[in-house]
Design an enzyme around this catalytic site. Structure first.
Site, PDB file in Angstrom:
ATOM      1  N   SER A 136      -6.763   4.402  -1.147  1.00 45.71           N
ATOM      2  CA  SER A 136      -5.494   4.003  -1.751  1.00 45.71           C
ATOM      3  C   SER A 136      -5.722   2.772  -2.622  1.00 45.71           C
ATOM      4  O   SER A 136      -6.393   1.820  -2.192  1.00 45.71           O
ATOM      5  CB  SER A 136      -4.494   3.676  -0.644  1.00 45.71           C
ATOM      6  OG  SER A 136      -3.274   3.264  -1.205  1.00 45.71           O
ATOM      7  N   LYS A 162      -5.599   7.821  -4.312  1.00 45.15           N
ATOM      8  CA  LYS A 162      -4.128   7.630  -4.280  1.00 45.15           C
ATOM      9  C   LYS A 162      -3.811   6.354  -5.031  1.00 45.15           C
ATOM     10  O   LYS A 162      -4.369   5.304  -4.735  1.00 45.15           O
ATOM     11  CB  LYS A 162      -3.638   7.563  -2.836  1.00 45.15           C
ATOM     12  CG  LYS A 162      -2.181   7.115  -2.689  1.00 45.15           C
ATOM     13  CD  LYS A 162      -1.682   7.341  -1.273  1.00 45.15           C
ATOM     14  CE  LYS A 162      -1.278   6.033  -0.641  1.00 45.15           C
ATOM     15  NZ  LYS A 162      -0.635   6.253   0.687  1.00 45.15           N
ATOM     16  N   LYS A 164      -0.888   3.610  -6.128  1.00 45.52           N
ATOM     17  CA  LYS A 164       0.463   3.094  -5.970  1.00 45.52           C
ATOM     18  C   LYS A 164       1.120   3.131  -7.339  1.00 45.52           C
ATOM     19  O   LYS A 164       0.485   2.727  -8.340  1.00 45.52           O
ATOM     20  CB  LYS A 164       0.419   1.639  -5.477  1.00 45.52           C
ATOM     21  CG  LYS A 164      -0.020   1.503  -4.054  1.00 45.52           C
ATOM     22  CD  LYS A 164       1.020   2.082  -3.139  1.00 45.52           C
ATOM     23  CE  LYS A 164       0.479   2.163  -1.734  1.00 45.52           C
ATOM     24  NZ  LYS A 164       1.411   2.831  -0.846  1.00 45.52           N
ATOM     25  N   ASP A 190       1.793   7.299  -4.949  1.00 44.48           N
ATOM     26  CA  ASP A 190       2.697   6.883  -3.866  1.00 44.48           C
ATOM     27  C   ASP A 190       3.636   5.828  -4.433  1.00 44.48           C
ATOM     28  O   ASP A 190       3.197   4.788  -4.908  1.00 44.48           O
ATOM     29  CB  ASP A 190       1.877   6.292  -2.710  1.00 44.48           C
ATOM     30  CG  ASP A 190       2.770   5.838  -1.557  1.00 44.48           C
ATOM     31  OD1 ASP A 190       2.231   5.260  -0.591  1.00 44.48           O
ATOM     32  OD2 ASP A 190       3.990   6.075  -1.619  1.00 44.48           O
ATOM     33  N   GLU A 218       4.333  11.015  -3.749  1.00 37.46           N
ATOM     34  CA  GLU A 218       4.751  10.586  -2.403  1.00 37.46           C
ATOM     35  C   GLU A 218       5.938   9.627  -2.460  1.00 37.46           C
ATOM     36  O   GLU A 218       5.907   8.623  -3.177  1.00 37.46           O
ATOM     37  CB  GLU A 218       3.578   9.917  -1.686  1.00 37.46           C
ATOM     38  CG  GLU A 218       3.839   9.527  -0.255  1.00 37.46           C
ATOM     39  CD  GLU A 218       2.681   8.770   0.367  1.00 37.46           C
ATOM     40  OE1 GLU A 218       1.621   8.621  -0.266  1.00 37.46           O
ATOM     41  OE2 GLU A 218       2.841   8.288   1.508  1.00 37.46           O
ATOM     42  N   ASP A 243       6.910  10.209   3.350  1.00 34.15           N
ATOM     43  CA  ASP A 243       6.249   9.257   4.249  1.00 34.15           C
ATOM     44  C   ASP A 243       7.354   8.550   5.036  1.00 34.15           C
ATOM     45  O   ASP A 243       7.720   8.962   6.132  1.00 34.15           O
ATOM     46  CB  ASP A 243       5.417   8.282   3.396  1.00 34.15           C
ATOM     47  CG  ASP A 243       4.891   7.070   4.155  1.00 34.15           C
ATOM     48  OD1 ASP A 243       4.253   6.206   3.522  1.00 34.15           O
ATOM     49  OD2 ASP A 243       5.118   6.964   5.380  1.00 34.15           O
ATOM     50  N   LYS A 267       1.925   9.435  10.019  1.00 34.76           N
ATOM     51  CA  LYS A 267       1.395   8.140  10.475  1.00 34.76           C
ATOM     52  C   LYS A 267       1.788   7.965  11.941  1.00 34.76           C
ATOM     53  O   LYS A 267       2.973   8.044  12.294  1.00 34.76           O
ATOM     54  CB  LYS A 267       2.005   6.987   9.692  1.00 34.76           C
ATOM     55  CG  LYS A 267       1.547   6.865   8.255  1.00 34.76           C
ATOM     56  CD  LYS A 267       2.304   5.732   7.587  1.00 34.76           C
ATOM     57  CE  LYS A 267       1.872   5.539   6.156  1.00 34.76           C
ATOM     58  NZ  LYS A 267       2.705   4.513   5.465  1.00 34.76           N
ATOM     59  N   GLY A 295      -2.252   5.773   6.107  1.00 35.24           N
ATOM     60  CA  GLY A 295      -2.893   4.566   6.642  1.00 35.24           C
ATOM     61  C   GLY A 295      -1.999   3.359   6.482  1.00 35.24           C
ATOM     62  O   GLY A 295      -1.124   3.324   5.621  1.00 35.24           O
TER      63      GLY A 295
HETATM   64  O1  NPG Z   1      -5.630   2.779   3.354  1.00 36.56           O
HETATM   65  O2  NPG Z   1      -4.748   2.104   5.231  1.00 36.56           O
HETATM   66  C1  NPG Z   1      -4.704   2.299   4.013  1.00 36.56           C
HETATM   67  C2  NPG Z   1      -3.414   1.946   3.277  1.00 36.56           C
HETATM   68  C3  NPG Z   1      -2.848   3.197   2.692  1.00 36.56           C
HETATM   69  O3  NPG Z   1      -1.527   2.860   0.780  1.00 36.56           O
HETATM   70  C4  NPG Z   1      -1.568   2.883   1.987  1.00 36.56           C
HETATM   71  N1  NPG Z   1      -0.534   2.585   2.771  1.00 36.56           N
HETATM   72  O4  NPG Z   1       2.816   3.212   1.834  1.00 36.56           O
HETATM   73  O5  NPG Z   1       1.431   4.205   3.176  1.00 36.56           O
HETATM   74  C5  NPG Z   1       1.746   3.284   2.421  1.00 36.56           C
HETATM   75  C6  NPG Z   1       0.706   2.297   2.107  1.00 36.56           C
HETATM   76  C7  NPG Z   1       1.079   0.868   2.328  1.00 36.56           C
HETATM   77  C8  NPG Z   1       0.245  -0.068   1.797  1.00 36.56           C
HETATM   78  C9  NPG Z   1       2.194   0.550   2.989  1.00 36.56           C
HETATM   79  C10 NPG Z   1       0.559  -1.422   1.926  1.00 36.56           C
HETATM   80  C11 NPG Z   1       2.536  -0.804   3.129  1.00 36.56           C
HETATM   81  C12 NPG Z   1       1.714  -1.776   2.608  1.00 36.56           C
END
Ligand code: NPG
Length: 372
Positions: A136, A162, A164, A190, A218, A243, A267, A295
């Protein structure tokens, strides 16, 4: 089996490459671990809440409080035998706090399985010896910086990227990654609820993403906006994945019934634990809906549970399962490393890893025994 006692540990892990999202970024990952003393074994669980309530309503301090004063005492007072299957009902009188519940359930389950000499993946019904790794990537300083970052992770062997996204950081970065690496790279975005379904410009940007052959989009809208997700899903080719919206089998049923998604990010923490996550996996499998493991910047404890979960058959898309070093120069367990884009599913009892006492000593800032 009985829960004789528990301890909460607050760990501070400096983050090497923080994920910046619409909700901000984490320079230090504050981790809340639960250590469960079952008499014949000790088990570990990780609460995935962040230290501020901007991703979800849960946050570390509140989770610690509800674990100390409500969740742990409830399990400790339960009549024997304390089996994993009884845990959700025993904790149900406490409303919400799914991430805190998940951490305690995992700790008890880990201890129970260690005593049984059985791995979590085996107990869950896992069918894979290794799981595909996805990575991510948060908002970057520039599109050029993003392309370089993606290139580095692809060279490392990651099987899915992925990104953001949010209004203003979406079309350009996606187009640049496609231009640099082609249409074959498994690429998904996402939005963490950042788009407004009432905003025509926002809808236009989401529809414009449709031309990039993304694996999925997402959670573009707020977690309660199932009908808006269904409307978008009916108007684009790209699968819509949820999610934050999917907090239980019940909310999954509603999402499926209205056509809000055709892929689900599972999750452990968001849905309340391993048992709930497996129930969602099974229901999605029945409905022909693929899932992948989300994650939350877990330490090796939470990451081990995620890897075990992702070994189940309907986890058909690479998840946010990356190497420990993607986030942490040092983890509290033996780091998870990738080989040819995969991470091996631990075969040892329970989650198959445990915190290293010396690292715990250095990285733990507070240990709180739960008074029973
Ligand atoms: O690789 O563990 C990881 C993070 C994956 O992008 C990820 N998590 O929205 O799921 C999510 C996101 C997240 C990131 C959520 C940072 C909150 C803070």
């Amino acid at each position: 089996m009985r829960l004789h006692g528990a301890e909460l540990l607050e760990i501070h892990l400096p983050v090497v490459d923080p994920i910046v999202t619409a909700a901000g970024g984490e320079e230090v990952r504050i981790v809340l671990l639960v250590r469960a003393d079952l008499g014949e074994a000790v088990g570990w669980g990780e609460c995935v809440a962040f230290h501020l309530p901007y991703y979800s309503s849960e946050y570390i301090e509140a989770a610690a409080e509800v674990l100390r004063h409500h969740l742990v005492p409830r399990l400790a007072a339960a009549q024997e035998p304390l089996t994993p299957e009884r845990i959700p009902a025993l904790l149900a009188p406490v409303h919400g706090h799914r991430m805190a519940k998940a951490a305690l359930e995992c700790a008890v389950l880990d201890g129970w399985l260690r005593a049984e000499g059985r791995s979590l993946a085996d107990w869950l019904g896992g069918t894979r010896a290794a799981v595909d790794c996805g990575v991510s990537i948060g908002f970057q300083e520039s599109v050029e910086q993003l392309v370089a970052t993606v290139g580095g992770y692809l060279d490392a062997g990651y099987r899915r990227i992925k990104l953001k996204v949010g209004p203003g950081w979406d079309l350009e970065p996606v187009a640049a990654v496609r231009a640099a690496f082609g249409d074959e790279v498994p690429l998904q975005v996402d939005a963490n609820c950042a788009y407004d379904p009432r905003d025509a410009a926002h809808l236009g940007r989401l529809r414009a993403l449709d031309r990039h052959g993304l694996q999925l989009i997402e959670q573009p809208f707020g977690s309660e906006l199932l009908l808006d997700h269904a409307e978008l899903a009916a108007s684009v080719e790209t699968p819509i994945c949820l999610d934050e919206s999917i907090t239980s089998v019940a909310t999954l049923e509603t999402a499926l019934a209205v056509g809000a998604c055709t892929v689900v990010n599972v999750k452990l923490g968001r849905v309340g634990g391993v048992l709930a996550a497996r129930a969602i996996h099974d229901r999605c499998e029945e409905a022909g809906i693929p899932v992948w493991c989300g994650g939350m910047l877990e330490s090796g404890v939470g990451r081990a549970a995620n890897v075990a979960l992702a070994s189940l058959p309907n986890f058909r898309l690479p998840g946010d399962i990356s190497e420990s070093r993607r986030y942490f120069a040092e983890d509290i367990t033996t780091p998870f490393t990738m080989d040819d884009g995969q991470i091996t599913v631990p075969t040892g009892p329970g989650i198959g890893v445990e915190p290293d006492p010396e690292r715990l000593e250095r990285l733990c800032v507070r240990r709180t025994p739960v008074e029973l």
